[in-house]
Design a protein around this motif. Structure first.
Motif, short mmCIF file in Angstrom:
data_model
loop_
_atom_site.label_atom_id
_atom_site.label_comp_id
_atom_site.label_asym_id
_atom_site.label_seq_id
_atom_site.Cartn_x
_atom_site.Cartn_y
_atom_site.Cartn_z
N ASP A 197 4.24 -10.60 -8.03
CA ASP A 197 4.69 -9.36 -8.66
C ASP A 197 3.90 -8.12 -8.27
OD1 ASP A 197 6.64 -10.71 -10.10
OD2 ASP A 197 5.27 -11.14 -11.75
N GLN A 198 2.73 -8.31 -7.64
CA GLN A 198 1.88 -7.13 -7.50
C GLN A 198 1.02 -7.06 -6.25
OE1 GLN A 198 -0.24 -7.60 -11.15
NE2 GLN A 198 -1.71 -9.02 -10.31
N TRP B 169 5.46 -19.30 -5.03
CA TRP B 169 5.43 -17.87 -5.35
C TRP B 169 6.55 -17.17 -4.59
CZ3 TRP B 169 0.57 -14.67 -6.52
CH2 TRP B 169 -0.23 -15.34 -7.42
N ASP B 170 7.18 -16.19 -5.23
CA ASP B 170 8.21 -15.38 -4.58
C ASP B 170 7.58 -14.49 -3.52
OD1 ASP B 170 10.26 -16.38 -6.17
OD2 ASP B 170 10.04 -14.81 -7.68
N VAL B 171 8.21 -14.47 -2.36
CA VAL B 171 7.77 -13.61 -1.25
C VAL B 171 9.01 -12.93 -0.69
CG1 VAL B 171 6.68 -13.53 1.01
CG2 VAL B 171 5.87 -15.17 -0.69
N THR C 39 -3.26 -9.68 7.08
CA THR C 39 -4.27 -9.17 6.16
C THR C 39 -3.68 -8.71 4.85
OG1 THR C 39 -6.14 -7.64 5.99
CG2 THR C 39 -4.17 -6.79 7.03
N TYR C 40 -4.47 -8.73 3.81
CA TYR C 40 -4.08 -8.19 2.51
C TYR C 40 -4.03 -6.68 2.65
CZ TYR C 40 -4.13 -7.30 -2.51
OH TYR C 40 -3.82 -6.89 -3.77
N GLN C 41 -3.01 -6.05 2.04
CA GLN C 41 -2.89 -4.60 2.16
C GLN C 41 -3.14 -3.86 0.86
OE1 GLN C 41 0.92 -4.12 4.48
NE2 GLN C 41 -0.61 -3.13 5.76
N MET C 42 -2.49 -4.28 -0.24
CA MET C 42 -2.61 -3.52 -1.49
C MET C 42 -2.12 -4.37 -2.63
SD MET C 42 -3.47 -0.80 -3.13
CE MET C 42 -3.76 0.51 -1.97
N GLY C 43 -2.59 -4.05 -3.82
CA GLY C 43 -2.11 -4.73 -5.01
C GLY C 43 -2.30 -3.87 -6.24
N THR C 44 -1.64 -4.28 -7.29
CA THR C 44 -1.78 -3.59 -8.58
C THR C 44 -2.15 -4.63 -9.62
OG1 THR C 44 0.55 -3.90 -9.14
CG2 THR C 44 -0.03 -1.88 -7.97
#
Length: 116
Positions: free
Chosen positions: A42-43, A72-74, A110-115
């Motif tokens: 979700d985030q 997990w949804d992707v 790579t990981y980019q961003m999350g909330t």
């Protein structure tokens, strides 16, 4: 060597260096994976070459077993979300970029961003 010959030799040297740089750049681009931005869960947003790789990148970043993320949804990130400007959560809430720009800068999954 006269002045004209010296200038010509210098131009040849510069031309060879330019061709070499361009050739190396093209080779690097061919070797770089085709990264796309995926929303995971979700985030979180991840630059990866596939849904499974996006799950793996997130799992490894969190120090988890990738198998825990198997269901997990992707989804591929929409153009609207790719262009959305992110802002710093701390005042003065300055804009810090967008997923599309970060994706262009990524050279590997790579990981980019999350909330939260």
């Amino acid at each position: 060597m006269n002045l004209i010959a010296a200038i010509a030799a210098k131009e040849q040297s510069c031309l060879k260096k330019t061709k070499l740089k361009h050739s190396n750049s093209m080779a690097a681009n061919r070797l770089a994976p085709h990264l796309r931005c995926y929303s995971v869960g979700d985030q979180d947003w991840v630059a990866a070459t596939s849904e499974d790789e996006a799950r793996r990148v997130l799992a490894e970043m969190n120090g988890d077993d990738p198998a825990e993320y198997a269901d997990w949804d992707v989804e591929l990130t929409s153009d609207k979300t790719l262009d959305m400007q992110w802002t710093d959560e701390d005042p003065p809430h300055a804009q810090c970029g967008c997923l599309r720009d970060w994706l262009k800068e990524a050279t590997e999954p790579t990981y980019q961003m999350g909330t939260e």
